[in-house]
Design an enzyme around this catalytic site. Sequence first.
Site, PDB file in Angstrom:
ATOM      1  N   GLY A  55     -19.398   3.384  31.055  1.00 35.14           N
ATOM      2  CA  GLY A  55     -19.065   4.850  30.768  1.00 35.14           C
ATOM      3  C   GLY A  55     -20.198   5.808  30.035  1.00 35.14           C
ATOM      4  O   GLY A  55     -20.007   6.940  29.886  1.00 35.14           O
ATOM      5  N   HIS A  56     -21.260   4.976  29.678  1.00 30.30           N
ATOM      6  CA  HIS A  56     -22.341   5.820  29.023  1.00 30.30           C
ATOM      7  C   HIS A  56     -23.587   6.013  29.950  1.00 30.30           C
ATOM      8  O   HIS A  56     -24.693   6.279  29.541  1.00 30.30           O
ATOM      9  CB  HIS A  56     -23.037   5.048  27.698  1.00 30.30           C
ATOM     10  CG  HIS A  56     -21.827   4.704  26.692  1.00 30.30           C
ATOM     11  ND1 HIS A  56     -21.066   5.647  26.302  1.00 30.30           N
ATOM     12  CD2 HIS A  56     -21.351   3.382  26.186  1.00 30.30           C
ATOM     13  CE1 HIS A  56     -20.092   4.964  25.274  1.00 30.30           C
ATOM     14  NE2 HIS A  56     -20.116   3.616  25.104  1.00 30.30           N
ATOM     15  N   LYS A 104     -26.455  -1.880  20.002  1.00 33.35           N
ATOM     16  CA  LYS A 104     -25.790  -0.685  19.307  1.00 33.35           C
ATOM     17  C   LYS A 104     -24.920  -1.129  18.485  1.00 33.35           C
ATOM     18  O   LYS A 104     -24.102  -2.161  18.464  1.00 33.35           O
ATOM     19  CB  LYS A 104     -25.161   0.322  20.357  1.00 33.35           C
ATOM     20  CG  LYS A 104     -26.044   0.940  21.471  1.00 33.35           C
ATOM     21  CD  LYS A 104     -25.455   2.081  22.335  1.00 33.35           C
ATOM     22  CE  LYS A 104     -23.916   1.463  22.779  1.00 33.35           C
ATOM     23  NZ  LYS A 104     -24.306   0.405  23.912  1.00 33.35           N
ATOM     24  N   HIS A 214     -17.980   7.319  21.976  1.00 31.68           N
ATOM     25  CA  HIS A 214     -16.657   6.757  22.799  1.00 31.68           C
ATOM     26  C   HIS A 214     -15.365   7.972  22.578  1.00 31.68           C
ATOM     27  O   HIS A 214     -14.386   7.435  23.042  1.00 31.68           O
ATOM     28  CB  HIS A 214     -16.275   5.433  22.012  1.00 31.68           C
ATOM     29  CG  HIS A 214     -17.097   4.503  22.242  1.00 31.68           C
ATOM     30  ND1 HIS A 214     -18.024   4.073  21.293  1.00 31.68           N
ATOM     31  CD2 HIS A 214     -17.470   3.491  23.129  1.00 31.68           C
ATOM     32  CE1 HIS A 214     -19.003   3.148  21.635  1.00 31.68           C
ATOM     33  NE2 HIS A 214     -18.712   2.852  22.843  1.00 31.68           N
TER      34      HIS A 214
END
Length: 328
Positions: A55-56, A104, A214
């Site tokens: 999703g990134h 991260k 997110h």
Amino acid sequence: MKKFLNSVDTVLTESLDGFVAAHSDILVLGEGHKFVRRRELKPGKVALISGGGSGHEPLHAGLVGHGMLDAACPGQVFTSPTPDQMVEAVAGVDTGAGCLYIVKNYEGDVMNFDMAAEMSEGVLQVVTNDDVAVEDSLYTTGRRGVAGTLVVEKIVGAAAEEGRALAALKALGDRVNASTRSMGVALTSCTVPAAGRPTFEIGEGEMEFGVGIHGEPGRRRDQLKSADAIAEEICTAISNDLGAAARGKALLFVNGFGGTPSMELYLMYNAARKIFETQGVTVVRSLVGSYVTSLDMAGCSITLSMLDEETAKLWDAPVHTAALRWGM
């Protein structure tokens, strides 16, 4: 929800199949879709491995290639990859010099990468935590790792390509992370395919200031302001956090969250550059674009990474990945 989907259960595997097929000259897909790796490995080189929830994109798989990562482990959307993915990635790319995880600072990512490191030999870690928006969130303990992760991956990746040793690469990664600060703002939410609805509700005239990648909350919900006013607050927060270090040469990176057009990102870059330069920063390197995204979220982040002669040279070093290519 309107998305190009066949099934929410297969969106990640089908996307990875397409991604690797489109870049088959430089990438190979690991068995079971557990990792993406460089097609051509360099014997005797320390392998760099990163990963996180999908999703990134293009982070992290889009940064696999010459001069950056050797492998990336994609989890489900906004979900950490599992330890076995990292263990298999190590087996797939370690050519004898050891591996460096770039992680991260989100609780699930840190926990799973820690477990994977305990299951493998010759692995060290760099944890990125460049977000100045909040100290704690539901997703992490301490500061979040956001767009500054790309800066660490590029600079350390170039040093690894030169043949530097594992301990030296970890020290460099920690130093770059300590010199890098980021902060973001969201104008809309994002929609996770499995949820089928926006992660959070936000009014037409509102913005989420200090949002995470997110969609998790930041500093506050506020009324939408001008681009100059938004940039002023973000840049000031970054400069204040860096303190006396926020003087001299720097990389300015304006990152889109997936739903913001380039025209607006360059407008924000223009505003941020002017502000930083009045505060004693000299912008000598730049990057603008959607590289660390949050699915379809509209918004952006601003990252400032202070550079010295060594790190500027490493940033300029040749890179050939799906998302970043220069000097080759």
